[in-house]
Design a protein around this motif. Structure first.
Motif, PDB file in Angstrom:
ATOM      1  N   LYS A 107       9.381  -2.707   4.533  1.00  8.17           N
ATOM      2  CA  LYS A 107      10.353  -2.005   3.708  1.00  8.17           C
ATOM      3  C   LYS A 107      10.032  -0.508   3.716  1.00  8.17           C
ATOM      4  N   LEU A 108      10.916   0.276   4.344  1.00  9.50           N
ATOM      5  CA  LEU A 108      10.715   1.719   4.382  1.00  9.50           C
ATOM      6  C   LEU A 108      11.201   2.355   3.088  1.00  9.50           C
ATOM      7  N   THR A 109      10.397   3.244   2.529  1.00  7.17           N
ATOM      8  CA  THR A 109      10.787   3.990   1.331  1.00  7.17           C
ATOM      9  C   THR A 109      11.227   5.396   1.740  1.00  7.17           C
ATOM     10  N   ARG A 110      11.722   6.146   0.789  1.00  3.50           N
ATOM     11  CA  ARG A 110      12.118   7.524   1.070  1.00  3.50           C
ATOM     12  C   ARG A 110      10.898   8.345   1.491  1.00  3.50           C
ATOM     13  N   ASN A 111       9.756   8.081   0.863  1.00  4.38           N
ATOM     14  CA  ASN A 111       8.544   8.804   1.248  1.00  4.38           C
ATOM     15  C   ASN A 111       8.122   8.475   2.672  1.00  4.38           C
ATOM     16  N   HIS A 112       8.290   7.224   3.088  1.00  4.45           N
ATOM     17  CA  HIS A 112       7.987   6.857   4.470  1.00  4.45           C
ATOM     18  C   HIS A 112       8.825   7.684   5.438  1.00  4.45           C
ATOM     19  N   ILE A 113      10.123   7.805   5.138  1.00  3.15           N
ATOM     20  CA  ILE A 113      11.040   8.537   6.016  1.00  3.15           C
ATOM     21  C   ILE A 113      10.677  10.015   6.062  1.00  3.15           C
ATOM     22  N   LYS A 114      10.433  10.600   4.900  1.00  2.00           N
ATOM     23  CA  LYS A 114      10.095  12.025   4.844  1.00  2.00           C
ATOM     24  C   LYS A 114       8.783  12.314   5.578  1.00  2.00           C
ATOM     25  N   ALA A 115       7.796  11.452   5.392  1.00  2.00           N
ATOM     26  CA  ALA A 115       6.506  11.643   6.056  1.00  2.00           C
ATOM     27  C   ALA A 115       6.651  11.495   7.565  1.00  2.00           C
ATOM     28  N   PHE A 116       7.446  10.527   8.003  1.00  2.00           N
ATOM     29  CA  PHE A 116       7.653  10.321   9.430  1.00  2.00           C
ATOM     30  C   PHE A 116       8.341  11.522  10.066  1.00  2.00           C
ATOM     31  N   LEU A 117       9.366  12.036   9.405  1.00  2.00           N
ATOM     32  CA  LEU A 117      10.069  13.215   9.921  1.00  2.00           C
ATOM     33  C   LEU A 117       9.144  14.427   9.972  1.00  2.00           C
ATOM     34  N   LEU A 118       8.280  14.563   8.971  1.00  2.00           N
ATOM     35  CA  LEU A 118       7.323  15.669   8.983  1.00  2.00           C
ATOM     36  C   LEU A 118       6.400  15.563  10.197  1.00  2.00           C
ATOM     37  N   ASP A 119       5.945  14.342  10.497  1.00  2.00           N
ATOM     38  CA  ASP A 119       5.127  14.138  11.698  1.00  2.00           C
ATOM     39  C   ASP A 119       5.869  14.586  12.949  1.00  2.00           C
ATOM     40  N   LEU A 120       7.164  14.255  13.029  1.00  2.00           N
ATOM     41  CA  LEU A 120       7.962  14.641  14.190  1.00  2.00           C
ATOM     42  C   LEU A 120       8.119  16.152  14.285  1.00  2.00           C
ATOM     43  N   PHE A 121       8.364  16.811  13.145  1.00  2.00           N
ATOM     44  CA  PHE A 121       8.533  18.264  13.157  1.00  2.00           C
ATOM     45  C   PHE A 121       7.250  18.950  13.629  1.00  2.00           C
ATOM     46  N   ILE A 122       6.116  18.473  13.129  1.00  2.00           N
ATOM     47  CA  ILE A 122       4.834  19.096  13.481  1.00  2.00           C
ATOM     48  C   ILE A 122       4.479  18.813  14.936  1.00  2.00           C
ATOM     49  N   ALA A 123       4.613  17.552  15.351  1.00  2.00           N
ATOM     50  CA  ALA A 123       4.197  17.165  16.702  1.00  2.00           C
ATOM     51  C   ALA A 123       5.186  17.607  17.769  1.00  2.00           C
ATOM     52  N   GLY A 124       6.482  17.690  17.420  1.00  2.00           N
ATOM     53  CA  GLY A 124       7.497  17.939  18.434  1.00  2.00           C
ATOM     54  C   GLY A 124       7.899  19.379  18.623  1.00  2.00           C
ATOM     55  N   THR A 125       7.537  20.257  17.706  1.00  2.00           N
ATOM     56  CA  THR A 125       7.974  21.650  17.795  1.00  2.00           C
ATOM     57  C   THR A 125       6.888  22.546  18.369  1.00  2.00           C
ATOM     58  N   ASP A 126       5.793  22.662  17.665  1.00  2.00           N
ATOM     59  CA  ASP A 126       4.745  23.604  18.046  1.00  2.00           C
ATOM     60  C   ASP A 126       4.130  23.241  19.397  1.00  2.00           C
ATOM     61  N   THR A 127       3.780  21.978  19.579  1.00  2.00           N
ATOM     62  CA  THR A 127       3.074  21.581  20.801  1.00  2.00           C
ATOM     63  C   THR A 127       3.941  21.785  22.044  1.00  2.00           C
ATOM     64  N   THR A 128       5.220  21.417  21.978  1.00  2.00           N
ATOM     65  CA  THR A 128       6.104  21.574  23.138  1.00  2.00           C
ATOM     66  C   THR A 128       6.324  23.048  23.460  1.00  2.00           C
ATOM     67  N   ALA A 129       6.542  23.861  22.422  1.00  2.00           N
ATOM     68  CA  ALA A 129       6.755  25.292  22.642  1.00  2.00           C
ATOM     69  C   ALA A 129       5.520  25.953  23.250  1.00  2.00           C
ATOM     70  N   VAL A 130       4.339  25.569  22.770  1.00  2.00           N
ATOM     71  CA  VAL A 130       3.093  26.126  23.303  1.00  2.00           C
ATOM     72  C   VAL A 130       2.909  25.718  24.758  1.00  2.00           C
TER      73      VAL A 130
END
Length: 512
Positions: free
Chosen positions: A294-317
């Motif tokens: 059962k996914l909660t709102r916090n699960h979704i927000k935390a998962f999206l935060l992981d994507l923002f951190i892992a998918g933006t800075d590392t690819t641009a660098v």
């Protein structure tokens, strides 16, 4: 009688108190630890009391660990204050950890940031290997980052690539220096934000820009907070206030994403959404009573935060480093442009679908990732006692696979520090996966590698296809590494672009 203490005396007393506590903690830890004469720990450089190996380290840890490994071996123990880690520096030992002992090393170590996380136990990146982590990994591979889902957003990526080229073209027409790093960061941020929650930085909406600011602040504060581990038992007191700053930044992020989630829910139930983004998919799963977890709102927000951190800075660098290497190697630049011209021609832009027909472009990107991996250090933690490289490793030991060192190991690579894309046409490196670890390996390898490679091929290809580049302030780009976790460049990459194609093909209005 009142007693006054000047500032110097205060800090002397504070420092003395802190060091005394650390010394007592270290002494008790050693005395209370049960002795095992048969236990054979990995080798370790000579350490000093209290600070351990701090005096041997520099701010560029991957390079520093690589130098120490040349003296103390491919598996060594490093201690900094109260923090101890094992460091792996070659492919053979990396294979033991990431393949032979993959299940044992299926967790990532925990850091002091967890004490101030508003999404405790919700992060996919830090989650323990178990039902929740396996569920999210399956969602990633079958829904969020599956080939079908990535294809659905190919037009969005193309729009953002073309917008980037239009910005470069404007700089070329004005003969202005172009800040490559800043614009690549903006482009990757917009791609990730549009794929995850259909928003970008534009005149009418600045959610993407705010997300970028929040995640950038979260990463910087979290990195500083993690350094507090060296204080041992004192880390829980948040002496420098980084914990409070992290919590405040996360709270701001939470409020913004909550507003976007509410809007998504309203549009979804109102039938206004034409295409599902990642947030839509996650919200649907959270409403499914038959879902394994059962996914909660916090699960979704935390998962999206992981994507923002892992998918933006590392690819641009990674994009920035690879372009810098190409510009510094004119022979590679010209050879790559000729390949693109022969396959794509001069009347249209390179597209993602062209990449399989451009083997030299693939080799250039692969070589850029080898020399400058998006995650220079891969973190793992073992669940049980084990043996690695003939040494005993206690359960719950933090292990750092130094991908930077593994991919520059002279025993695995000829001229390991040289940028030579041709090496992939003469050597079957693909079969030696533990010599090449830009996205990690094993069950906790980066699930977004397919997306990252798709973006890198088309962005690098189009920047070479469309422009010549003159380095601002010199003939060569300064390739010094900064102290950031992602291994970013120390100095901004600024160049003067000159258009080499008809400006009409660089237009978001001309896209198919």
């Amino acid at each position: 009688m009142a007693v006054t203490i000047d500032t110097h005396s205060y800090f002397f007393l504070l420092s003395t108190g802190l060091l005394s506590i650390l010394l007592v903690h270290s002494f008790l830890k050693k005395r209370l630890k049960p002795s095992n004469k048969d236990f054979k720990p990995p080798p370790s450089p000579p350490a000093l009391p209290i600070i351990g190996h701090l005096h041997l380290l520099s701010i560029i840890l991957p390079k520093c660990f690589q130098a120490l490994a040349s003296r103390y071996g491919p598996l060594m123990k490093i201690t900094i204050g109260a923090s101890t880690s094992l460091v792996v520096s070659n492919a053979k030992v990396a294979r033991e950890v990431l393949k032979i002992q993959d299940l044992n090393y299926s967790n990532r170590p925990r850091f002091p940031t967890g004490d101030y996380q508003i999404y405790k136990r919700s992060s996919f990146f830090e989650a323990e290997y178990g039902a929740y982590w396996r569920f999210l990994k399956k969602i990633c591979m079958t829904e969020l980052l599956s080939p079908q889902q990535l294809n659905r957003f190919a037009d969005i990526r193309k729009e953002e690539f073309v917008k980037l080229l239009e910005v470069v073209l404007r700089s070329a027409k004005k003969n202005e220096a172009f800040d490559v790093g800043a614009e690549l960061m903006s482009m990757t941020n917009n791609v990730v934000c549009r794929m995850t929650m259909s928003t970008r930085c534009s005149e009418g909406s600045d959610e993407s820009k705010k997300i970028r600011e929040f995640t950038d602040g979260i990463v910087k504060v979290a990195a500083k907070l993690s350094l507090g581990e060296v204080w041992g038992p004192l880390k829980k007191f948040d002496l420098f206030g980084f914990g409070k700053k992290l919590k405040a930044a996360l709270t701001e992020y939470d409020e913004l994403v909550e507003r976007i989630m509410v809007e998504h829910e309203r549009n979804r139930h109102g039938g206004e959404r034409k295409r599902k983004d990642m947030m839509d998919i996650l919200l649907e799963i959270s409403e499914d009573d038959k879902a394994e977890v059962k996914l909660t709102r916090n699960h979704i927000k935390a998962f999206l935060l992981d994507l923002f951190i892992a998918g933006t800075d590392t690819t641009a660098v990674a994009l920035q480093w690879t372009l810098a290497e190409i510009i510094n190697h004119p022979r590679v630049f010209n050879k790559l442009r000729e390949e693109i011209k022969g396959v794509v021609g001069s009347n249209r832009l390179i597209e993602e679908s062209d990449a399989p027909n451009l083997p030299y472009l693939q080799a250039v990107v692969k070589e850029g990732l080898r020399l400058h991996p998006p995650s220079p250090m891969i973190l793992r933690q073992n669940n049980e006692d084990c043996k690695i490289n003939g040494y005993d490793v206690a359960a719950n030991s933090r292990t750092i696979i130094n991908a930077y060192a593994v991919m520059r190991d002279p025993d695995s690579w000829e001229d390991p520090s040289e940028f030579v894309p041709e090496r992939y046409s003469t050597s079957a490196r693909e079969s030696h996966e533990f010599h090449y670890l830009p996205f990690g390996s094993g069950r906790r390898a980066c699930p977004g590698s397919t997306l990252a490679l798709a973006m890198m091929h088309v962005v690098i290809g189009s920047l070479v296809q469309c422009f010549d580049w003159k380095v601002k302030g010199g003939e060569k780009i300064n390739m010094e590494i900064g102290a950031a976790v992602s291994g970013a460049m120390l100095h901004p990459l600024e160049c003067y672009p000159t258009a080499q194609v008809n400006a009409s093909i660089i237009s978001s209005r001309e896209m198919s």
